[in-house]
Scaffold this active site. Sequence first.
Site, PDB file in Angstrom:
ATOM      1  N   THR A   1      36.521 -10.392   6.366  1.00  0.00           N
ATOM      2  CA  THR A   1      36.057 -10.849   5.043  1.00  0.00           C
ATOM      3  C   THR A   1      37.023 -11.945   4.588  1.00  0.00           C
ATOM      4  O   THR A   1      37.752 -12.286   5.063  1.00  0.00           O
ATOM      5  CB  THR A   1      36.331  -9.810   4.087  1.00  0.00           C
ATOM      6  OG1 THR A   1      38.008  -9.640   4.213  1.00  0.00           O
ATOM      7  CG2 THR A   1      35.856  -8.235   4.453  1.00  0.00           C
TER       8      THR A   1
ATOM      9  N   GLU B   1      30.965  -6.133   5.660  1.00  0.00           N
ATOM     10  CA  GLU B   1      31.123  -4.845   6.250  1.00  0.00           C
ATOM     11  C   GLU B   1      29.932  -4.034   6.381  1.00  0.00           C
ATOM     12  O   GLU B   1      30.015  -2.992   6.956  1.00  0.00           O
ATOM     13  CB  GLU B   1      32.023  -3.894   5.167  1.00  0.00           C
ATOM     14  CG  GLU B   1      33.437  -4.246   4.682  1.00  0.00           C
ATOM     15  CD  GLU B   1      33.813  -5.342   3.829  1.00  0.00           C
ATOM     16  OE1 GLU B   1      32.541  -6.164   3.313  1.00  0.00           O
ATOM     17  OE2 GLU B   1      34.593  -5.385   2.991  1.00  0.00           O
TER      18      GLU B   1
ATOM     19  N   LYS C   1      37.406  -6.088 -19.352  1.00  0.00           N
ATOM     20  CA  LYS C   1      37.563  -4.652 -20.223  1.00  0.00           C
ATOM     21  C   LYS C   1      37.993  -4.983 -21.531  1.00  0.00           C
ATOM     22  O   LYS C   1      39.227  -5.189 -21.739  1.00  0.00           O
ATOM     23  CB  LYS C   1      38.480  -3.765 -19.204  1.00  0.00           C
ATOM     24  CG  LYS C   1      38.147  -2.306 -19.573  1.00  0.00           C
ATOM     25  CD  LYS C   1      38.817  -1.380 -18.473  1.00  0.00           C
ATOM     26  CE  LYS C   1      38.433  -0.017 -19.000  1.00  0.00           C
ATOM     27  NZ  LYS C   1      39.133   1.138 -18.450  1.00  0.00           N
TER      28      LYS C   1
ATOM     29  N   TRP D   1      33.333  -2.214 -20.723  1.00  0.00           N
ATOM     30  CA  TRP D   1      33.271  -3.320 -19.481  1.00  0.00           C
ATOM     31  C   TRP D   1      32.045  -4.379 -20.226  1.00  0.00           C
ATOM     32  O   TRP D   1      31.075  -3.967 -20.599  1.00  0.00           O
ATOM     33  CB  TRP D   1      32.544  -2.537 -18.378  1.00  0.00           C
ATOM     34  CG  TRP D   1      33.379  -1.907 -17.571  1.00  0.00           C
ATOM     35  CD1 TRP D   1      34.907  -1.870 -17.688  1.00  0.00           C
ATOM     36  CD2 TRP D   1      33.175  -1.050 -16.418  1.00  0.00           C
ATOM     37  NE1 TRP D   1      35.535  -1.157 -16.685  1.00  0.00           N
ATOM     38  CE2 TRP D   1      34.539  -0.701 -16.019  1.00  0.00           C
ATOM     39  CE3 TRP D   1      32.137  -0.461 -15.951  1.00  0.00           C
ATOM     40  CZ2 TRP D   1      34.562   0.239 -14.901  1.00  0.00           C
ATOM     41  CZ3 TRP D   1      32.182   0.192 -14.824  1.00  0.00           C
ATOM     42  CH2 TRP D   1      33.428   0.772 -14.241  1.00  0.00           C
TER      43      TRP D   1
HETATM   44  P1  ADP Z   1      34.117 -11.585   0.395  1.00  0.00           P
HETATM   45  O1  ADP Z   1      34.317 -10.312   0.049  1.00  0.00           O
HETATM   46  O2  ADP Z   1      35.350 -12.139   1.199  1.00  0.00           O
HETATM   47  O3  ADP Z   1      33.533 -12.409  -0.776  1.00  0.00           O
HETATM   48  P2  ADP Z   1      31.638 -10.964   1.452  1.00  0.00           P
HETATM   49  O4  ADP Z   1      30.631 -12.211   2.046  1.00  0.00           O
HETATM   50  O5  ADP Z   1      31.424  -9.956   2.407  1.00  0.00           O
HETATM   51  O6  ADP Z   1      32.794 -11.603   1.629  1.00  0.00           O
HETATM   52  O7  ADP Z   1      31.231 -10.599   0.084  1.00  0.00           O
HETATM   53  C1  ADP Z   1      30.327  -9.460  -0.375  1.00  0.00           C
HETATM   54  C2  ADP Z   1      30.350  -9.569  -1.716  1.00  0.00           C
HETATM   55  O8  ADP Z   1      29.511 -10.639  -2.471  1.00  0.00           O
HETATM   56  C3  ADP Z   1      29.631  -8.350  -2.360  1.00  0.00           C
HETATM   57  O9  ADP Z   1      30.678  -7.256  -2.397  1.00  0.00           O
HETATM   58  C4  ADP Z   1      29.345  -8.794  -3.796  1.00  0.00           C
HETATM   59  O10 ADP Z   1      30.291  -8.823  -4.734  1.00  0.00           O
HETATM   60  C5  ADP Z   1      28.895 -10.350  -3.416  1.00  0.00           C
HETATM   61  N1  ADP Z   1      27.639 -10.420  -3.335  1.00  0.00           N
HETATM   62  C6  ADP Z   1      26.915 -10.690  -2.082  1.00  0.00           C
HETATM   63  N2  ADP Z   1      25.574 -10.788  -2.429  1.00  0.00           N
HETATM   64  C7  ADP Z   1      25.366 -10.711  -3.864  1.00  0.00           C
HETATM   65  C8  ADP Z   1      24.377 -10.807  -4.760  1.00  0.00           C
HETATM   66  N3  ADP Z   1      23.090 -11.264  -4.158  1.00  0.00           N
HETATM   67  N4  ADP Z   1      24.518 -10.791  -5.784  1.00  0.00           N
HETATM   68  C9  ADP Z   1      25.786 -10.684  -6.399  1.00  0.00           C
HETATM   69  N5  ADP Z   1      26.838 -10.604  -5.816  1.00  0.00           N
HETATM   70  C10 ADP Z   1      26.599 -10.666  -4.217  1.00  0.00           C
END
Ligand code: ADP
Length: 541
Positions: free
Chosen positions: A181, A328, A437, A442
């Site tokens: 990540t 993940e 918050k 929220w």
């Molecule tokens: P990191 O956690 O390091 O940013 P990732 O690329 O795995 O790496 O990120 C996943 C996260 O990105 C998701 O949990 C979400 O919060 C965000 N995300 C991915 N795609 C979208 C989307 N289409 N809309 C909103 N958030 C998104």
Amino acid sequence: MDGLIMDYELNVPAILRRGEQLFGDKEIVTRLPDKSWQRYTYAEFAPRARRLAAALRKELGMGDGDRVATFAWNHYQHLETYIGVPVGGMVTHTLNLRLHPDDLTYIATHAGDRVLIADKVLWPLVENFRERAGFEHVIAIGDGATPDGAIEYEDLLASAEPGDLPDREIDERSAAAMCYTSGTTGQPKGALYSHRAIALHSLASAMAGVLSVTENDTALPVVPMFHANAWGFPFTCTLVGAKQVFPGPFLDGESLLEAFQQEKVTITAGVPTIWMGILAELDANPGKYDTSSVRAMVVGGSAAPQSMIEAFEKRHGLRILHAWGMTEMCPLGTVSELTSRERALSDEEQFRYRAKQGTPAPFVEMRARGPEGIVPWDGAAMGELEVRGVWVSSAYYETPEGADRWTDDGWFKTGDIVTIEPHGYIEIQDRSKDLVKSGGEWISTVALENALMGHPAVAEAAVIAVPDEKWSERPLAVVVLKEGASAADDELREFLAPDFAKWWLPERFEFVDEIPKTAVGKFRKTALREKFASAQPAETA
Ligand code: ADP
């Protein structure tokens, strides 16, 4: 059991065999660092991927499960590594070029990377961590002199024959690839993908109603191969025999649009910031590019604002397909492909749906948990999204402290706060760490950002929580205005007012030249919070 179907291994070798046997004449095209184009076919690619696998084993002594790191742009040699390394029983570990050398050292060491395959054009960055990470061998890709202490990629390939690869079946439950990540929310953590997960992810991605990738497509992943497997495109395309186009280091709007036009790209994918650049280029040059071949631009990684989806479609006839995923999860989770139910709605309603994150891919299940337990699928109750499925990580690689991300019954806690509609459409409201918050309730920063980015003067907007004596937290909007445009706080607040409860509206706006971004191009809200959190208490309504 007697009489059962055979146990066929779902693995990367099977993906490669299919691509090679059925689609040998299909092309793989790359933009090289000197901006020229390299082209070859699947029939030429496959033996090179096998040579690489054989040479890594025979010449460099790599064995089953050993890690081969990559540090490279999107190009054909990276594809050879993606496919060749797992075909040889080893594990490809893609390193993110935009990370700090300390993070790269940590990640490469933690993963146990033995070999690094890197682009010569990236060598100044490679030198920043190569010694500390302690790779046994470093392999250099591209034109120009071989860097000190490195092995030339082409020499390595020439040192083995495809037939040198041991002829054996690879267990579908063994590891094929790994990604960390990007650390948007803390120390990078490793996800290890099995052959089986990649095979099924490719199959599901290709399905109609998901990304619908077929042999008839020409795919250009803008999303880097170091960001969550380029969302699976290299594997999916090889499985179905789609033509693949790689942009090399050129990710600006003009270069990408040229590539779309020249190669007649049909499907492409990237994070919203990339599409903002492309939209600006298209708006500034009406009629310059022929993008009529493009049937879908997949947008994910961060929320795609509805205004952006509409702008592409109404002004340029280009269709955005919004998707959500995570490192993940290989990474595909949901796709906002409309079903017959939503297609029967008004245009405005359809755009509203397409700006949501969509419904889960097959073999991925979802639920959301609020303070009182699992929330109903009513489109209103917010909860943290939990997922399980055939390509969802069951643990982080050797990171016991990350175990609290899994529930007792084995679902992965995404950290994303969502609502789920009765028909399973999810909408991400926020990351749990980013929610505001206020007075015990929220506020979704994503909803405010997306709305603000619909204002004609706003180029980018990020909303963060700032401490507030009375309400505990209040939203603050950090805004980048379009060049030459102007807008005052009051005007932006009034623009938001019709769509939000009064207590959601930010009192404070900060105008900046640029919003800091993470290594994968997302808003770096931690940096904004550091900068603005010591803010004066906001006057609240
Ligand atoms: P990191 O956690 O390091 O940013 P990732 O690329 O795995 O790496 O990120 C996943 C996260 O990105 C998701 O949990 C979400 O919060 C965000 N995300 C991915 N795609 C979208 C989307 N289409 N809309 C909103 N958030 C998104």
